[in-house]
Scaffold this motif. Sequence first.
Motif, PDB file in Angstrom:
ATOM      1  N   UNK A  63      69.324  71.903  51.091  1.00 32.53           N
ATOM      2  CA  UNK A  63      69.019  70.766  50.426  1.00 32.53           C
ATOM      3  C   UNK A  63      70.044  70.131  49.474  1.00 32.53           C
ATOM      4  N   UNK A  64      70.445  68.870  50.155  1.00 35.35           N
ATOM      5  CA  UNK A  64      71.273  68.031  49.431  1.00 35.35           C
ATOM      6  C   UNK A  64      70.411  66.917  48.808  1.00 35.35           C
ATOM      7  N   UNK A  65      70.409  66.872  47.448  1.00 40.72           N
ATOM      8  CA  UNK A  65      69.729  65.970  46.572  1.00 40.72           C
ATOM      9  C   UNK A  65      68.353  66.341  46.713  1.00 40.72           C
ATOM     10  N   UNK A  66      67.442  65.414  47.425  1.00 40.15           N
ATOM     11  CA  UNK A  66      66.298  65.964  47.628  1.00 40.15           C
ATOM     12  C   UNK A  66      65.989  65.932  49.185  1.00 40.15           C
ATOM     13  N   UNK A  67      66.893  65.810  49.818  1.00 45.71           N
ATOM     14  CA  UNK A  67      67.052  65.764  51.368  1.00 45.71           C
ATOM     15  C   UNK A  67      67.151  67.156  52.158  1.00 45.71           C
ATOM     16  N   UNK A  68      66.510  67.679  52.954  1.00 52.98           N
ATOM     17  CA  UNK A  68      66.684  68.968  53.587  1.00 52.98           C
ATOM     18  C   UNK A  68      67.445  68.605  55.180  1.00 52.98           C
ATOM     19  N   UNK A  69      68.240  69.680  55.177  1.00 53.77           N
ATOM     20  CA  UNK A  69      68.960  69.400  56.551  1.00 53.77           C
ATOM     21  C   UNK A  69      69.282  70.878  57.195  1.00 53.77           C
ATOM     22  N   UNK A  70      69.295  70.724  58.447  1.00 53.51           N
ATOM     23  CA  UNK A  70      69.584  72.098  59.155  1.00 53.51           C
ATOM     24  C   UNK A  70      71.276  72.194  59.295  1.00 53.51           C
ATOM     25  N   UNK A  71      71.886  73.238  58.781  1.00 52.69           N
ATOM     26  CA  UNK A  71      73.366  73.630  58.857  1.00 52.69           C
ATOM     27  C   UNK A  71      73.383  74.851  59.439  1.00 52.69           C
ATOM     28  N   UNK A  72      74.458  75.023  60.087  1.00 52.89           N
ATOM     29  CA  UNK A  72      74.963  76.079  60.593  1.00 52.89           C
ATOM     30  C   UNK A  72      75.229  77.078  59.543  1.00 52.89           C
TER      31      UNK A  72
END
Length: 91
Positions: free
Chosen positions: A68-77
């Motif tokens: 979670x970066x700020x309020x934005x989820x992302x898929x990371x390795x």
Amino acid sequence: MVTFAEAKPNIYGDQYQLFITCDDEGNITSAEYGQMIVRLDPADFFFVVTKEEGDILNDNISKYKIQIDGFRPSLVLKEETPTETPTEPTN
């Protein structure tokens, strides 16, 4: 002349759905990928991906986690920790 098969629109195009549930550290506990998914259980996160992106993620989902970066989820390795191989003592 256009036949019915040729005129049939692809309403979903190249968009695929990716539903993910994860634990408190972002480790993925389950994932569903495809078009026209109807989930009966809630998912923690939902992404719209292309077929190419989805195929890569689907084949390697265990190598990813949610961040979670700020309020934005992302898929990371996931960061891979180097495994030390035991060495035999030299005499």
